[in-house]
Motif scaffolding. Structure first.
Motif, short mmCIF file in Angstrom:
data_model
loop_
_atom_site.label_atom_id
_atom_site.label_comp_id
_atom_site.label_asym_id
_atom_site.label_seq_id
_atom_site.Cartn_x
_atom_site.Cartn_y
_atom_site.Cartn_z
N UNK A 34 39.53 57.19 101.11
CA UNK A 34 39.41 55.87 101.08
C UNK A 34 39.80 55.09 102.66
N UNK A 35 40.35 56.02 103.54
CA UNK A 35 40.50 55.60 104.93
C UNK A 35 39.14 55.27 105.54
N UNK A 36 38.09 56.23 105.25
CA UNK A 36 36.81 56.28 105.85
C UNK A 36 36.00 55.04 105.12
N UNK A 37 36.36 54.93 103.95
CA UNK A 37 35.54 53.61 103.17
C UNK A 37 36.32 52.13 103.68
N UNK A 38 37.37 52.20 104.17
CA UNK A 38 38.06 51.04 104.52
C UNK A 38 37.44 50.76 106.00
N UNK A 39 37.40 51.76 106.83
CA UNK A 39 37.19 51.57 108.18
C UNK A 39 35.62 51.32 108.39
N UNK A 46 42.12 57.11 116.62
CA UNK A 46 43.45 56.56 116.52
C UNK A 46 43.41 55.55 115.40
N UNK A 47 42.59 54.64 115.13
CA UNK A 47 42.36 53.75 114.23
C UNK A 47 42.47 54.44 112.91
N UNK A 48 41.67 55.58 112.58
CA UNK A 48 41.95 56.38 111.48
C UNK A 48 43.28 56.70 111.16
N UNK A 49 44.13 57.43 112.33
CA UNK A 49 45.27 57.87 112.01
C UNK A 49 46.47 56.63 111.65
N UNK A 53 48.43 56.55 108.34
CA UNK A 53 49.71 56.24 108.23
C UNK A 53 50.33 54.92 107.38
N UNK A 54 49.64 53.91 107.87
CA UNK A 54 49.76 52.62 107.13
C UNK A 54 49.70 52.65 105.78
N UNK A 55 48.70 53.49 105.10
CA UNK A 55 48.56 53.34 103.89
C UNK A 55 49.53 54.58 103.00
N UNK A 56 50.15 55.32 103.89
CA UNK A 56 51.13 56.18 103.28
C UNK A 56 50.21 57.65 102.93
#
Length: 315
Positions: A34-39, A46-49, A53-56
């Motif tokens: 989901x992180x890759x899909x959002x970015x 750094x943006x990925x990390x 972290x923000x999404x837990x």
């Protein structure tokens, strides 16, 4: 009575916890990040990390589940990264009313058509009316709803122009306009349940009409309509309520196809788009909300039994 009701509520809560664990676990196993899909396609590590972290998502799975469940209970369901809107607002305030309207209209049509046909079939047992009602019930339960929806659109909307092809008008804003737009979707979704109600009503009423108290009511000279619709129908209420409660899951399942065919912005179409877009947060919210609706209705059905039949009241 209160202890019995409390036990039913506790059972419902336990089932909801099990459903939440299952939905959370299965979606965790789904492919895709989901992180890759959002970015998107271009991002830095750094943006990925930071987003992870923000999404837990960097926490242990149990901590992620407890955090998600706590947020779900307070209505903090996150944000849709496709629609760029709050998931709670999108699912509960926008999509859910459409699905509830379609479901209510479908149940109303199914009961309004199925019960009289079932009564006619039972009263006119082994006649041409009984055969026609049985044929209609068999056809209704065997006919695919999505294909029926396409046929209704083609003949009643496109060919004869009697109804709108698609779209939704909120009944709470324009009641008659909303009901007019809901006729074809409600007919499509209710057809299967008309057949089910006809069969249950017929079988139950035939058994009830053979009971001694029905013969006593006839011996007292009571009108035939009163014997059937007052004395006999009291004992049909419980099977019908049970049928509606148990079939609610199938109604919600059929609403997915019906909303897609008629382009209704309901819960089914929202979940379909979320699955295709891999919006796991929307899918989790939709699955949990559907489970909550189903379990609440079944809880209400269980709690209604003592009122429908006083013999079932806990002592």
């Amino acid at each position: 009575m209160l202890n019995w009701a409390a036990a039913k509520i506790f059972q419902t809560a336990v089932v909801l916890v099990i459903v939440s664990i299952a939905s959370f676990s299965l979606l965790k196993l789904a492919p895709g990040d989901p992180v890759l899909l959002m970015l998107g396609s271009e991002f830095s590590q750094d943006s990925y990390d930071q987003l992870k972290t923000a999404l837990g998502l960097d926490r242990p799975v149990v901590a992620q589940y407890l955090h998600w469940l706590g947020n779900f209970l307070v209505g903090d369901w996150g944000t849709s990264y496709v629609a760029r809107t709050d998931i709670f607002t999108f699912i509960v305030r926008e999509a859910l009313p459409v699905t509830l309207t379609l479901t209510a209209c479908s149940i109303f049509v199914a009961v309004a058509v199925g019960v009289p046909l079932g009564v006619l079939s039972a009263v006119r047992k082994d006649t041409i009316w009984d055969a026609l009602a049985a044929a209609l019930a068999l056809t209704a339960t065997a006919f695919p709803s999505f294909f029926l929806g396409i046929l209704l659109i083609w003949f009643l909307a496109v060919k004869f122009g009697l109804f709108p092809v698609m779209g939704f008008v909120a009944p709470w804003q324009d009641f008659w306009g909303g009901m007019y737009h809901m006729i074809l979707p409600a007919l499509t979704l209710s057809t299967y349940f008309v057949g089910m109600i006809v069969r249950v009503t017929r079988a139950t009423l035939i058994e009830v009409l053979a009971q001694p108290y029905i013969a006593a009511a006839r011996a007292r000279g009571e009108p035939r309509w009163r014997v059937i619709w007052v004395h006999a129908m009291r004992n049909i209420a419980m099977p019908l309520v049970t049928l509606v409660g148990l079939q609610l899951g199938n109604i919600l399942q059929g609403a997915v196809l019906t909303e897609t065919v008629f382009s209704l912005p309901g819960l089914g179409q929202a979940l379909t788009g979320a699955v295709l877009g891999r919006e796991y947060g929307v899918v989790q919210a939709g699955v949990m909300l559907t489970a909550v609706l189903f379990l609440i209705v079944n809880l209400l059905v269980d709690l209604s039994y003592p009122f429908l039949d006083p013999r079932l009241k806990p002592r």
